[in-house]
Scaffold this motif. Structure first.
Motif, PDB file in Angstrom:
ATOM      1  N   THR A  58      39.674  95.596   0.159  1.00 25.53           N
ATOM      2  CA  THR A  58      40.837  95.245   0.962  1.00 25.53           C
ATOM      3  C   THR A  58      40.843  93.746   1.219  1.00 25.53           C
ATOM      4  OG1 THR A  58      39.607  95.760   2.983  1.00 25.53           O
ATOM      5  CG2 THR A  58      41.073  97.487   2.138  1.00 25.53           C
ATOM      6  N   THR A  59      42.020  93.225   1.390  1.00 24.53           N
ATOM      7  CA  THR A  59      42.216  91.821   1.739  1.00 24.53           C
ATOM      8  C   THR A  59      43.244  91.757   2.848  1.00 24.53           C
ATOM      9  OG1 THR A  59      41.742  91.084  -0.523  1.00 24.53           O
ATOM     10  CG2 THR A  59      42.951  89.570   0.888  1.00 24.53           C
ATOM     11  N   TYR A  60      43.019  90.878   3.804  1.00 30.42           N
ATOM     12  CA  TYR A  60      43.931  90.765   4.938  1.00 30.42           C
ATOM     13  C   TYR A  60      44.333  89.321   5.167  1.00 30.42           C
ATOM     14  CZ  TYR A  60      42.248  95.459   5.979  1.00 30.42           C
ATOM     15  OH  TYR A  60      41.925  96.788   5.899  1.00 30.42           O
ATOM     16  N   ALA A  61      45.527  89.148   5.695  1.00 33.35           N
ATOM     17  CA  ALA A  61      45.930  87.831   6.162  1.00 33.35           C
ATOM     18  C   ALA A  61      45.093  87.466   7.384  1.00 33.35           C
ATOM     19  CB  ALA A  61      47.414  87.843   6.516  1.00 33.35           C
ATOM     20  N   ASP A  62      44.856  86.179   7.552  1.00 31.28           N
ATOM     21  CA  ASP A  62      44.042  85.737   8.689  1.00 31.28           C
ATOM     22  C   ASP A  62      44.651  86.171  10.025  1.00 31.28           C
ATOM     23  OD1 ASP A  62      43.012  82.539   7.221  1.00 31.28           O
ATOM     24  OD2 ASP A  62      42.196  84.574   7.024  1.00 31.28           O
ATOM     25  N   SER A  63      45.970  86.236  10.069  1.00 27.59           N
ATOM     26  CA  SER A  63      46.653  86.547  11.323  1.00 27.59           C
ATOM     27  C   SER A  63      46.422  87.977  11.798  1.00 27.59           C
ATOM     28  CB  SER A  63      48.157  86.296  11.169  1.00 27.59           C
ATOM     29  OG  SER A  63      48.694  87.077  10.112  1.00 27.59           O
TER      30      SER A  63
END
Length: 123
Positions: A58-63
């Motif tokens: 998984t990858t997420y936006a920093d926000s």
């Protein structure tokens, strides 16, 4: 042709939680990666996160990192976005999207989109 349908949006107070679902139907490709994006009024569509076919990556936006979690159940052709500790700035129309490869954070890398579900966070 694959169709994506999001559900689970709504109005929630700041600090609350929501779980969005994205159900795929029709001729679903295999394998396929899934992404979540959001778009607030007057703003560009923004990457939220993505998940690989097997769900291991998984990858997420920093926000949203540390607050949002993406998961998937391939037996049900469904992807989830668990959103915790919601903030007013999370208010947006949330879209799920399917694409052939994992890890892309730009909308043009995804070729199938849902219609979106509205999330509104009050302060």
């Amino acid at each position: 042709q694959v169709e994506l349908v999001e559900s689970g949006g709504g109005l929630v107070q700041a600090g609350g939680s929501l779980r969005l679902s994205c159900a795929a139907s029709g001729r679903t490709p295999s394998p396929y990666a899934m992404g979540w994006f959001r778009q607030a009024p007057g703003k560009e569509r923004e990457f939220v996160g993505c998940i690989s076919w097997g769900g291991w990556r998984t990858t997420y936006a920093d926000s949203v990192k540390g607050r949002f979690t993406i998961s998937r159940d391939n037996a049900k052709n469904t992807v989830y976005l668990q959103m915790n500790n919601l903030k007013p700035e999370d208010t947006a129309l949330y879209y799920c999207a399917a694409g052939p490869s994992y890890g892309f954070i730009t909308p043009e890398k995804y070729d199938t989109w849902g219609q979106g579900t509205q999330v509104t966070v009050s302060s």
